[in-house]
Design a protein around this motif. Sequence first.
Motif, PDB file in Angstrom:
ATOM      1  N   UNK A   1       0.856  -1.197   0.016  1.00  0.00           N
ATOM      2  CA  UNK A   1       0.207   0.061  -0.015  1.00  0.00           C
ATOM      3  C   UNK A   1       0.655   1.059  -0.063  1.00  0.00           C
ATOM      4  N   UNK A   2       0.607   2.273  -1.065  1.00  0.00           N
ATOM      5  CA  UNK A   2       1.194   3.377  -1.203  1.00  0.00           C
ATOM      6  C   UNK A   2       0.238   4.399  -1.225  1.00  0.00           C
ATOM      7  N   UNK A   3       0.387   5.719  -0.730  1.00  0.00           N
ATOM      8  CA  UNK A   3      -0.593   6.817  -1.019  1.00  0.00           C
ATOM      9  C   UNK A   3      -1.268   6.723  -2.344  1.00  0.00           C
ATOM     10  N   UNK A   4      -2.358   6.713  -2.068  1.00  0.00           N
ATOM     11  CA  UNK A   4      -3.367   7.138  -3.201  1.00  0.00           C
ATOM     12  C   UNK A   4      -4.002   5.611  -3.710  1.00  0.00           C
ATOM     13  N   UNK A   5      -3.323   4.468  -3.358  1.00  0.00           N
ATOM     14  CA  UNK A   5      -3.822   3.191  -3.437  1.00  0.00           C
ATOM     15  C   UNK A   5      -4.996   2.930  -2.946  1.00  0.00           C
ATOM     16  N   UNK A   6      -5.844   2.239  -3.512  1.00  0.00           N
ATOM     17  CA  UNK A   6      -7.352   1.637  -3.000  1.00  0.00           C
ATOM     18  C   UNK A   6      -7.448   0.185  -3.100  1.00  0.00           C
ATOM     19  N   UNK A   7      -7.579  -0.627  -2.224  1.00  0.00           N
ATOM     20  CA  UNK A   7      -7.912  -1.980  -2.303  1.00  0.00           C
ATOM     21  C   UNK A   7      -9.158  -2.315  -1.689  1.00  0.00           C
ATOM     22  N   UNK A   8      -9.936  -3.227  -2.313  1.00  0.00           N
ATOM     23  CA  UNK A   8     -11.204  -3.768  -2.212  1.00  0.00           C
ATOM     24  C   UNK A   8     -10.915  -5.509  -1.535  1.00  0.00           C
ATOM     25  N   UNK A   9     -11.408  -5.453  -0.241  1.00  0.00           N
ATOM     26  CA  UNK A   9     -11.266  -6.978   0.422  1.00  0.00           C
ATOM     27  C   UNK A   9     -12.967  -7.571   0.200  1.00  0.00           C
ATOM     28  N   UNK A  10     -13.340  -8.696  -0.554  1.00  0.00           N
ATOM     29  CA  UNK A  10     -14.557  -8.983  -1.050  1.00  0.00           C
ATOM     30  C   UNK A  10     -15.138  -9.489   0.584  1.00  0.00           C
ATOM     31  N   UNK A  11     -16.545  -9.679   0.460  1.00  0.00           N
ATOM     32  CA  UNK A  11     -17.406 -10.273   1.622  1.00  0.00           C
ATOM     33  C   UNK A  11     -16.519 -11.536   2.316  1.00  0.00           C
ATOM     34  N   UNK A  12     -16.280 -11.764   3.276  1.00  0.00           N
ATOM     35  CA  UNK A  12     -15.731 -13.032   3.953  1.00  0.00           C
ATOM     36  C   UNK A  12     -14.318 -13.432   3.718  1.00  0.00           C
ATOM     37  N   UNK A  13     -13.676 -12.478   2.982  1.00  0.00           N
ATOM     38  CA  UNK A  13     -12.123 -12.760   2.770  1.00  0.00           C
ATOM     39  C   UNK A  13     -11.401 -12.602   4.017  1.00  0.00           C
ATOM     40  N   UNK A  14     -10.685 -13.564   4.534  1.00  0.00           N
ATOM     41  CA  UNK A  14      -9.755 -13.154   5.905  1.00  0.00           C
ATOM     42  C   UNK A  14      -8.644 -12.509   5.327  1.00  0.00           C
ATOM     43  N   UNK A  15      -8.163 -11.724   6.009  1.00  0.00           N
ATOM     44  CA  UNK A  15      -7.158 -10.770   5.568  1.00  0.00           C
ATOM     45  C   UNK A  15      -6.432  -9.915   6.679  1.00  0.00           C
ATOM     46  N   UNK A  16      -5.307  -9.449   6.699  1.00  0.00           N
ATOM     47  CA  UNK A  16      -5.016  -8.132   7.543  1.00  0.00           C
ATOM     48  C   UNK A  16      -4.388  -7.167   6.872  1.00  0.00           C
TER      49      UNK A  16
END
Length: 134
Positions: free
Chosen positions: A78-93
Amino acid sequence: MELETVPPTAKGPAERFTGDVYVDLVHGPRERSRLLASLVRFTPGARTNWHAHALGQTLHCTAGRGLVVTRDGTVIALRPGDTVWTPPGEEHWHGATDDNLMCHYALLEGTGDGDGTTWLEPVTDEQYRQAQAG
Ligand code: MN
């Protein structure tokens, strides 16, 4: 319209985060809006526990260097300006790198009886090291 009253900065609780994390709620559910928006600041080395969001989550990085990691080993830097979508139910940190602060907006929809987040176990130091190496 009105100027929104927001709560003071909250420290991310130790049962959900490793290291020092500060959360500012920008918008909570009200009237018919289910949007939950927070500005989250991670100090170097700090990260969330593993978790999943019932209705998914959008992260938008505003400063620093960070990581978003899923169970299959996928790492997004992740860098400034980046956008990340984590879908429903996806385990992440998500969190900062070892040597930089990281700030992101976290945007999600509440489920009516909470924010829909299922909190799991902490990210181990070994998992954190591997994510940064990859
Ligand atoms: Mn998340």
